[in-house]
Design a protein around this motif. Structure first.
Motif, PDB file in Angstrom:
ATOM      1  N   PHE A  67       0.838  -1.200   0.000  1.00  0.00           N
ATOM      2  CA  PHE A  67       0.000   0.000   0.000  1.00  0.00           C
ATOM      3  C   PHE A  67       0.869   1.245   0.000  1.00  0.00           C
ATOM      4  CE2 PHE A  67      -2.193   3.500   2.056  1.00  0.00           C
ATOM      5  CZ  PHE A  67      -3.457   3.475   1.480  1.00  0.00           C
ATOM      6  N   SER A  68       0.627   2.127  -0.948  1.00  0.00           N
ATOM      7  CA  SER A  68       1.253   3.452  -0.931  1.00  0.00           C
ATOM      8  C   SER A  68       0.209   4.449  -1.425  1.00  0.00           C
ATOM      9  CB  SER A  68       2.509   3.501  -1.806  1.00  0.00           C
ATOM     10  OG  SER A  68       2.238   3.103  -3.135  1.00  0.00           O
ATOM     11  N   TYR A  69      -0.226   5.324  -0.514  1.00  0.00           N
ATOM     12  CA  TYR A  69      -1.287   6.261  -0.841  1.00  0.00           C
ATOM     13  C   TYR A  69      -0.835   7.176  -1.967  1.00  0.00           C
ATOM     14  CZ  TYR A  69      -5.023   9.640  -0.354  1.00  0.00           C
ATOM     15  OH  TYR A  69      -6.096  10.459  -0.607  1.00  0.00           O
ATOM     16  N   SER A  70      -1.650   7.282  -3.030  1.00  0.00           N
ATOM     17  CA  SER A  70      -1.181   7.903  -4.254  1.00  0.00           C
ATOM     18  C   SER A  70      -2.327   8.547  -5.023  1.00  0.00           C
ATOM     19  CB  SER A  70      -0.521   6.832  -5.132  1.00  0.00           C
ATOM     20  OG  SER A  70       0.050   7.400  -6.289  1.00  0.00           O
ATOM     21  N   ASN A  71      -1.982   9.479  -5.883  1.00  0.00           N
ATOM     22  CA  ASN A  71      -2.936  10.055  -6.821  1.00  0.00           C
ATOM     23  C   ASN A  71      -2.935   9.348  -8.171  1.00  0.00           C
ATOM     24  OD1 ASN A  71      -4.095  11.989  -5.197  1.00  0.00           O
ATOM     25  ND2 ASN A  71      -2.857  13.688  -5.960  1.00  0.00           N
ATOM     26  N   VAL A  72      -2.025   8.413  -8.343  1.00  0.00           N
ATOM     27  CA  VAL A  72      -1.833   7.781  -9.648  1.00  0.00           C
ATOM     28  C   VAL A  72      -3.051   6.969 -10.082  1.00  0.00           C
ATOM     29  CG1 VAL A  72      -0.493   6.050 -10.908  1.00  0.00           C
ATOM     30  CG2 VAL A  72       0.679   7.755  -9.503  1.00  0.00           C
ATOM     31  N   GLY A  73      -3.520   6.062  -9.223  1.00  0.00           N
ATOM     32  CA  GLY A  73      -4.568   5.136  -9.623  1.00  0.00           C
ATOM     33  C   GLY A  73      -5.865   5.789 -10.065  1.00  0.00           C
ATOM     34  N   PRO A  74      -6.435   6.725  -9.272  1.00  0.00           N
ATOM     35  CA  PRO A  74      -7.682   7.361  -9.711  1.00  0.00           C
ATOM     36  C   PRO A  74      -7.539   8.123 -11.031  1.00  0.00           C
ATOM     37  CG  PRO A  74      -7.360   7.666  -7.360  1.00  0.00           C
ATOM     38  CD  PRO A  74      -6.087   7.082  -7.892  1.00  0.00           C
TER      39      PRO A  74
ATOM     40  N   ALA B 273      -9.077  14.880 -13.650  1.00  0.00           N
ATOM     41  CA  ALA B 273      -7.987  14.457 -12.768  1.00  0.00           C
ATOM     42  C   ALA B 273      -8.306  13.171 -12.008  1.00  0.00           C
ATOM     43  CB  ALA B 273      -7.646  15.574 -11.784  1.00  0.00           C
ATOM     44  N   GLY B 274      -9.549  12.973 -11.600  1.00  0.00           N
ATOM     45  CA  GLY B 274      -9.922  11.736 -10.911  1.00  0.00           C
ATOM     46  C   GLY B 274      -9.523  11.677  -9.456  1.00  0.00           C
ATOM     47  N   CYS B 275      -8.301  12.089  -9.168  1.00  0.00           N
ATOM     48  CA  CYS B 275      -7.737  12.015  -7.818  1.00  0.00           C
ATOM     49  C   CYS B 275      -7.923  13.305  -7.039  1.00  0.00           C
ATOM     50  CB  CYS B 275      -6.255  11.691  -7.905  1.00  0.00           C
ATOM     51  SG  CYS B 275      -5.339  12.834  -8.988  1.00  0.00           S
ATOM     52  N   THR B 276      -8.264  14.371  -7.696  1.00  0.00           N
ATOM     53  CA  THR B 276      -8.355  15.700  -7.089  1.00  0.00           C
ATOM     54  C   THR B 276      -9.149  16.591  -8.027  1.00  0.00           C
ATOM     55  OG1 THR B 276      -7.043  17.508  -6.102  1.00  0.00           O
ATOM     56  CG2 THR B 276      -6.223  16.562  -8.162  1.00  0.00           C
ATOM     57  N   GLY B 277      -9.405  17.842  -7.613  1.00  0.00           N
ATOM     58  CA  GLY B 277      -9.929  18.830  -8.538  1.00  0.00           C
ATOM     59  C   GLY B 277     -11.426  18.850  -8.744  1.00  0.00           C
ATOM     60  N   LEU B 278     -12.186  17.999  -8.035  1.00  0.00           N
ATOM     61  CA  LEU B 278     -13.644  18.055  -8.118  1.00  0.00           C
ATOM     62  C   LEU B 278     -14.136  19.156  -7.180  1.00  0.00           C
ATOM     63  CD1 LEU B 278     -16.358  16.854  -9.090  1.00  0.00           C
ATOM     64  CD2 LEU B 278     -16.229  15.282  -7.152  1.00  0.00           C
ATOM     65  N   SER B 279     -14.931  20.075  -7.704  1.00  0.00           N
ATOM     66  CA  SER B 279     -15.400  21.208  -6.908  1.00  0.00           C
ATOM     67  C   SER B 279     -16.910  21.157  -6.746  1.00  0.00           C
ATOM     68  CB  SER B 279     -15.016  22.531  -7.578  1.00  0.00           C
ATOM     69  OG  SER B 279     -13.616  22.683  -7.624  1.00  0.00           O
ATOM     70  N   MET B 280     -17.361  21.382  -5.510  1.00  0.00           N
ATOM     71  CA  MET B 280     -18.788  21.517  -5.227  1.00  0.00           C
ATOM     72  C   MET B 280     -18.949  22.222  -3.890  1.00  0.00           C
ATOM     73  SD  MET B 280     -19.972  17.639  -4.107  1.00  0.00           S
ATOM     74  CE  MET B 280     -19.377  16.920  -5.634  1.00  0.00           C
ATOM     75  N   SER B 281     -20.166  22.598  -3.572  1.00  0.00           N
ATOM     76  CA  SER B 281     -20.440  23.235  -2.291  1.00  0.00           C
ATOM     77  C   SER B 281     -20.520  22.186  -1.186  1.00  0.00           C
ATOM     78  CB  SER B 281     -21.766  23.994  -2.358  1.00  0.00           C
ATOM     79  OG  SER B 281     -22.861  23.071  -2.454  1.00  0.00           O
ATOM     80  N   ASN B 282     -20.424  22.631   0.058  1.00  0.00           N
ATOM     81  CA  ASN B 282     -20.576  21.700   1.172  1.00  0.00           C
ATOM     82  C   ASN B 282     -22.019  21.201   1.283  1.00  0.00           C
ATOM     83  OD1 ASN B 282     -19.423  20.225   3.283  1.00  0.00           O
ATOM     84  ND2 ASN B 282     -20.205  21.654   4.798  1.00  0.00           N
ATOM     85  N   GLY B 283     -22.961  22.036   0.834  1.00  0.00           N
ATOM     86  CA  GLY B 283     -24.344  21.590   0.808  1.00  0.00           C
ATOM     87  C   GLY B 283     -24.553  20.397  -0.100  1.00  0.00           C
ATOM     88  N   ASP B 284     -23.740  20.288  -1.142  1.00  0.00           N
ATOM     89  CA  ASP B 284     -23.800  19.104  -2.008  1.00  0.00           C
ATOM     90  C   ASP B 284     -22.916  17.976  -1.495  1.00  0.00           C
ATOM     91  OD1 ASP B 284     -25.679  20.049  -3.795  1.00  0.00           O
ATOM     92  OD2 ASP B 284     -24.186  20.938  -5.139  1.00  0.00           O
TER      93      ASP B 284
END
Length: 315
Positions: A152-159, A200-211
């Protein structure tokens, strides 16, 4: 004041009093909780603005995978499954060495952080000024030093690679797939940053906290939203069960210790599960209490944030 509101108000008092390691007040945008038939959202500033969820984005990537599995989608000549090898789906992006090293990597390894790299990467600190057009070459130049499915190595690669697979083989971006299957049926408005031509899959999704609290509640409720099934209950179970232990990440002093990893989610020993994103983004489900929580903010020191949620974790 009922029990839910008492706890929620106590959380807000803790947020008001909390200080980070520099002694500064926490810089939070919004806090939301949903439990026992009630939901409350507190906005710390003037409005609940859309926020880059960073690694919390991985939850939506995992939900898209669940949707594709339930529909038995074909990726070329391969029916999607957790055990499906990714080398045939990504080989046109790979060099010869990578094609050999990646032949045993499966789709589950992409979202369980068990590809085989010694350390995770594709984070801001290692990307630096590297052009986004070079991200795929950067990934496949990195050696796999462990057998896939073991280390296990926590990564942004897979998503990110899963996003590449979706777009290459289904002809729609990961964001388009997420919008049609998950987000729009829940009334969620979102944007998703690209890495080059791919979401990006691993990051960069934007929404409000209400959503965001809607997504937390979706997980808690086994994939249902109101009277509609968005994702199969069995898939939520797969996402939120411990698949890989993470003893090097475990800190018993934390409110939600990282005991193991599921699919896009950290798992605690007591069955709670969550995803956290840099600067104060949290999606949390306290499973045995039926509590869903979300936060957004711009708070680099995140340890004090979950301490403000303790009223929902105790009797």
């Amino acid at each position: 004041m009922n029990n839910f509101q008492q706890r929620f108000t106590r959380c807000l008092d803790l947020f008001s009093d909390a200080r980070d390691k520099t002694g500064a007040k926490l810089s939070m945008f919004a806090f939301a909780a949903d439990a026992w038939g009630e939901r409350s959202i507190h906005v710390f500033h003037s409005d609940d603005t859309a926020t880059d969820l960073r690694s919390v984005s991985k939850v939506v990537t995992a939900l898209v995978l669940g949707d594709l599995l339930s529909r038995e989608v074909e990726l070329g000549s391969t029916r999607i499954s957790l055990e499906a090898p990714v080398e045939p789906l990504l080989r046109h992006h790979m060099n010869d060495t990578a094609r050999v090293q990646w032949r045993d990597v499966r789709i589950i390894d992409l979202l369980n952080n068990t590809i085989g790299h010694e350390d995770g990467f594709l984070f801001r600190k290692d990307l630096g000024d590297r052009p986004e057009s070079e991200y795929l070459a950067y990934i496949f130049d990195a050696p796999l030093t462990h057998r896939p499915g073991v280390h296990f190595s926590y990564s942004n690669v897979g998503p990110f690679l899963f996003s590449v697979i979706v777009q290459d083989w289904l002809g729609q971006s990961l964001h388009e797939a997420a919008r049609s299957a998950i987000l729009e049926p829940m009334g969620i408005e979102s944007d998703w940053r690209n890495f080059g031509e791919y979401a990006a899959g691993c990051t960069g999704l934007s929404m409000s906290n209400g959503d965001l609290i809607k997504l937390a509640s979706l997980l808690r409720d086994g994939g249902t939203f109101g009277d509609r099934s968005i994702v199969a209950r069995s898939w939520i179970h797969e996402m939120s069960r411990p698949r890989t232990s993470t003893p090097h990440m475990f800190d018993p002093a934390r409110v939600f210790p990282k005991y193991a990893y599921g699919i896009g989610l950290w798992i605690c020993e007591d069955g709670s599960y969550y995803c956290d994103g840099t600067n104060g983004q949290y999606l949390i489900v306290i499973a045995d209490r039926g509590v869903a929580i979300s936060t957004t903010g711009e708070q680099p020191d995140m340890k004090p944030i979950t301490k403000c949620m303790i009223p929902f974790t105790v009797d």
